[in-house]
Design an enzyme around this catalytic site. Structure first.
Site, PDB file in Angstrom:
ATOM      1  N   ASN A  43       0.541  -0.824   0.145  1.00 48.95           N
ATOM      2  CA  ASN A  43      -0.127  -0.152   0.116  1.00 48.95           C
ATOM      3  C   ASN A  43       0.538   1.368  -0.072  1.00 48.95           C
ATOM      4  O   ASN A  43       0.363   2.103  -1.021  1.00 48.95           O
ATOM      5  CB  ASN A  43      -0.898  -0.110   0.954  1.00 48.95           C
ATOM      6  N   ASP A  86      -0.517  -9.806   3.525  1.00 46.19           N
ATOM      7  CA  ASP A  86      -1.503  -9.311   3.496  1.00 46.19           C
ATOM      8  C   ASP A  86      -2.680  -9.288   2.881  1.00 46.19           C
ATOM      9  O   ASP A  86      -3.561  -9.585   3.841  1.00 46.19           O
ATOM     10  CB  ASP A  86      -1.269  -7.647   4.615  1.00 46.19           C
TER      11      ASP A  86
END
Ligand code: F6P
Length: 359
Positions: free
Chosen positions: A112, A136
């Site tokens: 991210n 994740d």
């Protein structure tokens, strides 16, 4: 002549090399004149001009190798616009190194935070393609990130191992699973290993509901209970606080305990009087070789990335959407987090068969 740059940034995972191999093989097979520059240790290499010219030999034999041949580092997005200790403008430095090498495209593999910087560079006019990496699985706009299933395998194995010892003892076992602020890895490894209780950040837990689940198992003759606990799990009374107070309360817990699992262990010990053990597989979950699913996903993502470069299509992430590999505009996904929907089918299925989520 086609010149591309490549870098891996943020926490590593098992399938970074496999993905880069996909990109380079996809290009080398289709263009005669290809130059590949690898920037070392993430954005650091791009900022400070630390790069190596690579050949297709560098990408041969790395399908199964974990880690990253380019090295990686964490360079927080929020600091990108701040000058470094010597007053260097990092964004300008990255642009200059890109232009100096006369790159046609820069391929950026990361999670991210990495994606936000990739979008920033794209907005600054560089030709960028982002490839979604993370154990994740929290990148918005793709159904799956490479690295996720390899980590699911490892976390599942860890819980499986605990299962055999747990069944020999009258104990409660907690296995803490990575995943940062989301519960994908815990949900999937918890279901895959038959955990009795799964605690994820998206479903704040009530410790008394966890105790109920343990007692229910006891009343049915099960002398042990296994909890898969996400490192980001959060008690419901803290989740109910305003954001600032919530952070303070969690910080306080993490000053007292190494992680949330140890707080849960202490609370359960007090409430049940049963012996508790905590296991934290930690960075093992990011290590070792990519599983076959990730090798396939990485190869497909890398190969599609090569096609996008050949087609001169930039400013995007290569994603898996409903089984198809496709491009998604970076500007539509950067800065968004993909969390587990507490109402998703996986959770409904798990609850139906008696798995407790502490709610
Ligand atoms: O994002 C991947 C991840 O492994 C998370 O699951 C975890 O919270 C974090 O990275 C650990 O980061 P570090 O390697 O910096 O300790």
């Amino acid at each position: 002549m086609l010149r591309i740059g490549m870098l891996t940034s943020g926490g590593d995972c098992q399938a970074l090399n496999a993905t880069m191999r996909g990109v380079v093989k996809g290009l080398a097979n289709n263009v005669t004149d290809l130059e590949v520059y690898g920037f070392m240790n993430g954005y650091k290499g791009l900022i400070y001009g630390d790069y190596r010219m690579l050949t297709s030999h560098d990408f041969s034999g790395i399908l199964t190798r974990g880690g990253t041949i380019l090295g990686t580092s964490r360079q927080p997005f929020k600091l990108m616009r701040e000058p470094d200790a010597n007053g260097l403008d990092k964004v300008e430095a990255m642009k200059q190194n890109y232009y100096k090498l006369n790159l046609d495209c820069l391929v950026i593999l990361g999670g991210n935070g990495t994606q936000k910087t990739a979008n920033l560079l794209s907005e600054e006019g560089l030709n960028i393609i982002h490839l979604p990496k993370t154990i994740d699985n929290d990148i918005y706009g793709t159904d799956m990130t490479f690295g996720f299933y390899s980590a699911v395998n490892i976390a599942t194995n860890a819980i499986d191992c605990i299962h055999t010892t747990a069944s020999s003892h009258n104990r409660i076992f907690i296995v803490e699973v990575m995943g940062h602020k989301v519960g994908w890895l815990t949900l999937y490894s918890g279901i895959a290993s038959g955990a009795d209780v799964i605690l994820i950040p998206e479903i704040p837990y009530d410790i008394d509901k966890v105790v109920d689940a343990i007692n229910k198992r006891k009343s049915r003759g099960s002398n042990f209970t296994i909890l898969a606990v996400a490192e980001g799990a959060i008690p419901k009374e803290i989740a109910a606080l305003p954001k600032k107070d919530m952070k303070k309360a969690m910080d306080k817990i993490l000053q007292k305990y190494p992680s949330i699992s140890y707080k849960i262990a202490e609370d359960l010990q007090e409430k049940t009087g049963t012996e508790i053990r905590v296991t934290v597989p930690g960075h093992m979950q990011r290590g070792g070789e990519p599983c076959p699913y990730d090798r396939i996903l990485s190869t497909r993502i890398g190969s599609e990335c090569a096609q996008l470069i050949l087609d001169k299509e930039y400013g995007c992430m290569v994603a898996l959407v409903n089984g198809k590999i496709k491009k998604v505009p970076l500007k539509d996904v950067a800065g968004k987090l993909k969390t587990v929907d507490p109402k998703c089918q996986e959770i409904a299925d798990a609850k139906r068969m008696g798995i407790s989520f502490g709610d």
